[in-house]
Design a protein around this motif. Structure first.
Motif, mmCIF file in Angstrom:
data_model
loop_
_atom_site.group_PDB
_atom_site.id
_atom_site.type_symbol
_atom_site.label_atom_id
_atom_site.label_comp_id
_atom_site.label_asym_id
_atom_site.label_seq_id
_atom_site.Cartn_x
_atom_site.Cartn_y
_atom_site.Cartn_z
ATOM 1 N N MET A 1 13.654 0.755 7.754
ATOM 2 C CA MET A 1 12.371 1.051 7.088
ATOM 3 C C MET A 1 11.551 1.982 7.977
ATOM 4 S SD MET A 1 10.184 -2.076 5.494
ATOM 5 C CE MET A 1 11.231 -3.228 4.650
ATOM 6 N N ASP A 2 10.878 2.958 7.397
ATOM 7 C CA ASP A 2 9.958 3.760 8.201
ATOM 8 C C ASP A 2 8.533 3.235 8.010
ATOM 9 O OD1 ASP A 2 9.118 4.702 5.774
ATOM 10 O OD2 ASP A 2 9.808 6.751 6.066
ATOM 11 N N GLU A 3 7.588 3.891 8.686
ATOM 12 C CA GLU A 3 6.189 3.435 8.663
ATOM 13 C C GLU A 3 5.641 3.364 7.235
ATOM 14 O OE1 GLU A 3 3.672 6.251 10.701
ATOM 15 O OE2 GLU A 3 1.861 5.038 10.437
ATOM 16 N N ALA A 4 5.892 4.402 6.456
ATOM 17 C CA ALA A 4 5.338 4.444 5.091
ATOM 18 C C ALA A 4 5.912 3.329 4.227
ATOM 19 C CB ALA A 4 5.622 5.814 4.464
ATOM 20 N N ALA A 5 7.223 3.072 4.378
ATOM 21 C CA ALA A 5 7.865 2.028 3.570
ATOM 22 C C ALA A 5 7.342 0.648 3.953
ATOM 23 C CB ALA A 5 9.378 2.087 3.757
ATOM 24 N N PHE A 6 7.130 0.447 5.263
ATOM 25 C CA PHE A 6 6.644 -0.862 5.705
ATOM 26 C C PHE A 6 5.222 -1.114 5.193
ATOM 27 C CE2 PHE A 6 4.902 -3.968 8.730
ATOM 28 C CZ PHE A 6 5.883 -4.947 8.639
ATOM 29 N N ILE A 7 4.370 -0.084 5.286
ATOM 30 C CA ILE A 7 2.985 -0.251 4.807
ATOM 31 C C ILE A 7 2.984 -0.437 3.284
ATOM 32 C CG2 ILE A 7 0.708 0.838 4.631
ATOM 33 C CD1 ILE A 7 1.257 2.118 7.381
ATOM 34 N N ALA A 8 3.878 0.255 2.592
ATOM 35 C CA ALA A 8 3.978 0.076 1.135
ATOM 36 C C ALA A 8 4.358 -1.369 0.814
ATOM 37 C CB ALA A 8 4.998 1.047 0.549
ATOM 38 N N ALA A 9 5.264 -1.941 1.604
ATOM 39 C CA ALA A 9 5.655 -3.339 1.381
ATOM 40 C C ALA A 9 4.495 -4.283 1.676
ATOM 41 C CB ALA A 9 6.863 -3.684 2.258
ATOM 42 N N HIS B 1 -6.985 -8.594 1.494
ATOM 43 C CA HIS B 1 -8.429 -8.787 1.377
ATOM 44 C C HIS B 1 -9.025 -7.590 0.626
ATOM 45 C CE1 HIS B 1 -12.618 -9.195 2.678
ATOM 46 N NE2 HIS B 1 -12.316 -10.409 3.126
ATOM 47 N N ALA B 2 -10.080 -7.826 -0.156
ATOM 48 C CA ALA B 2 -10.709 -6.714 -0.895
ATOM 49 C C ALA B 2 -11.195 -5.633 0.060
ATOM 50 C CB ALA B 2 -11.868 -7.239 -1.735
ATOM 51 N N GLY B 3 -11.603 -6.044 1.269
ATOM 52 C CA GLY B 3 -12.110 -5.074 2.238
ATOM 53 C C GLY B 3 -11.035 -4.251 2.915
ATOM 54 N N ALA B 4 -9.761 -4.558 2.630
ATOM 55 C CA ALA B 4 -8.656 -3.804 3.246
ATOM 56 C C ALA B 4 -8.479 -2.436 2.592
ATOM 57 C CB ALA B 4 -7.354 -4.591 3.168
ATOM 58 N N ARG B 5 -9.200 -2.202 1.503
ATOM 59 C CA ARG B 5 -9.141 -0.918 0.806
ATOM 60 C C ARG B 5 -7.702 -0.565 0.431
ATOM 61 N NH1 ARG B 5 -13.541 3.060 3.673
ATOM 62 N NH2 ARG B 5 -15.346 2.069 2.780
ATOM 63 N N GLY B 6 -6.953 -1.619 0.046
ATOM 64 C CA GLY B 6 -5.580 -1.398 -0.404
ATOM 65 C C GLY B 6 -4.656 -0.865 0.680
ATOM 66 N N LEU B 7 -5.067 -0.978 1.945
ATOM 67 C CA LEU B 7 -4.320 -0.377 3.072
ATOM 68 C C LEU B 7 -4.111 1.116 2.841
ATOM 69 C CD1 LEU B 7 -1.635 -3.132 3.885
ATOM 70 C CD2 LEU B 7 -4.013 -2.970 4.653
ATOM 71 N N HIS B 8 -5.121 1.745 2.244
ATOM 72 C CA HIS B 8 -5.099 3.193 2.034
ATOM 73 C C HIS B 8 -6.219 3.862 2.814
ATOM 74 C CE1 HIS B 8 -2.009 3.920 -0.960
ATOM 75 N NE2 HIS B 8 -2.389 2.840 -1.623
ATOM 76 N N ASP B 9 -6.694 3.211 3.889
ATOM 77 C CA ASP B 9 -7.827 3.822 4.596
ATOM 78 C C ASP B 9 -7.644 3.656 6.101
ATOM 79 O OD1 ASP B 9 -10.541 4.782 5.188
ATOM 80 O OD2 ASP B 9 -10.913 4.364 3.072
ATOM 81 N N ASP B 10 -8.576 4.204 6.876
ATOM 82 C CA ASP B 10 -8.507 4.104 8.331
ATOM 83 C C ASP B 10 -8.897 2.717 8.823
ATOM 84 O OD1 ASP B 10 -8.373 7.177 9.141
ATOM 85 O OD2 ASP B 10 -9.862 6.970 7.556
ATOM 86 N N VAL B 11 -9.659 1.998 8.038
ATOM 87 C CA VAL B 11 -10.295 0.766 8.500
ATOM 88 C C VAL B 11 -10.367 -0.251 7.372
ATOM 89 C CG1 VAL B 11 -11.823 2.099 10.037
ATOM 90 C CG2 VAL B 11 -12.616 1.446 7.754
ATOM 91 N N ALA B 12 -10.780 -1.470 7.736
ATOM 92 C CA ALA B 12 -11.195 -2.464 6.741
ATOM 93 C C ALA B 12 -12.703 -2.640 6.850
ATOM 94 C CB ALA B 12 -10.483 -3.787 6.981
#
Ligand SMILES: Nc1ncnc2c1ncn2[C@@H]1O[C@H](COP(=O)(O)OP(=O)(O)OP(=O)(O)O)[C@@H](O)[C@H]1O
Ligand SMILES: Cc1ncc(C[n+]2csc(CCOP(=O)(O)O)c2C)c(N)n1
Ligand SMILES: [Mg+2]
Length: 285
Positions: free
Chosen positions: A1-9, A16-27
């Motif tokens: 798995m590469d970085e993108a695949a792992f984060i997609a999983a 958490h709602a504050g995780a911004r879908g893991l599509h951002d720099d921060v929570a």
């Protein structure tokens, strides 16, 4: 798995709602009327620094790369937690850590210390306080937005190669904390550039629906114009990438490098070239 695949999983796990879908720099976390901003970055020997690197520089960069994510959200640092592996040059690490914490006025909240075999890995969590809400997002751009970058790209790459004028850019980057804070009220989207302009701009475009981010190659500020393609792919410059209304009068210097347009053939265009896959656009683990 590469970085993108792992984060997609990871995105399929409870978020958490504050995780911004893991599509951002921060929570983002709302606590007692405050908006806290949380981020974590790691550095590993061989991948992020050479085995013979000055550990003071490594410590500085660990702090700087974390604070850069806070800067991209217009946040002011509150404190950091450090995950430390003993055994390299602990005294130099402590020296560089002290210098960075003092320079950026951020105290230690805590951390953990271990001994382990193999190349060391260091981790840091930074906690900040939003100075402006809504906190800048990676999504939020609208058609007609101007795309900006806060400074020239490629300086870290030249420093890594040993060019004397750029050693500090690689070893001791400065997160754009003041700039991020000043820009936050003006921006529709903002992120820091850690993995290269093209890849990070592609990620910003990917956070939207039905938009193309069109970059004008000739306008992109780079440290070495003869190596523009490398300068916009290498990463670790920790400049800010943002979009705002084209008429905005900005409080800090920044260079306009493109325009957000209605979706055309892909997420990202560099002049007429459609860059529709993240492959080869920047640094990916
Ligand atoms: N191991 C992980 N566990 C949980 N979330 C993760 C993990 N790795 C990445 N993420 C999340 O994925 C998103 C994208 O992370 P990414 O590392 O690309 O952002 P960044 O910190 O801005 O970039 P860089 O690491 O290049 O500085 C963030 O929301 C981040 O919190
Ligand atoms: C020894 C050595 N080799 C190569 C590089 C280049 N490099 C490594 S990670 C990265 C992007 C940011 O990483 P992350 O996304 O993990 O924050 C870049 C540009 C380096 N710094 N040191
Ligand atoms: Mg970031």
């Amino acid at each position: 798995m590469d970085e993108a695949a792992f984060i997609a999983a990871l995105r399929t796990l409870p978020l958490h709602a504050g995780a911004r879908g893991l599509h951002d720099d921060v929570a983002q976390l709302e606590v007692g009327g405050e908006t806290l901003i949380l981020t974590h970055d790691s550095m590993a020997a061989g991948t992020h620094f050479r085995a013979n690197a000055d550990m003071a520089d490594v410590a500085w960069k660990l702090v700087a790369s974390n604070l850069s994510d806070l800067a991209a959200k217009g946040a002011e640092p509150v404190g950091v937690l450090l995950s430390y592996t003993l055994g390299t040059d602990d005294a130099r690490f402590l020296k560089g850590l002290d210098e960075a914490l003092t320079k950026f006025a951020v105290p230690i909240l805590g951390g953990d210390t271990i001994a382990a075999d193999g190349p060391p890995t260091f981790g840091m969590t930074a906690i900040g306080r939003a100075t402006y809400t809504p906190v800048p997002h990676r999504a939020g751009a609208v058609v007609g937005d101007a795309i900006y970058v806060t400074g020239p790209l490629g300086r870290a790459m030249l420093g890594f190669e040993g060019q004397p004028d750029y050693l500090a850019a690689f070893n001791r980057p400065h997160p754009r904390l003041a700039e991020g804070r000043a820009l936050a009220p003006f921006t529709h989207t903002m992120m820091d550039i850690s993995d290269g302009l093209l890849l990070d701009c592609w990620r910003m475009a990917q956070a939207h629906n039905d938009l193309t981010f069109q970059l004008d190659r000739a306008t992109i500020p780079v440290a070495d114009p003869n190596r523009l393609d490398e300068c916009i792919r290498w990463g670790e410059d920790y400049e800010l990438l943002f979009t705002c209304a084209p008429t905005a009068s900005l409080p800090v210097p920044a260079t306009r490098i493109g325009t957000v347009i209605e979706a055309q053939h892909g997420l990202l265009q560099l002049d007429d070239a459609v860059l529709d896959s993240s492959i080869g656009l920047g640094y990916q683990h």
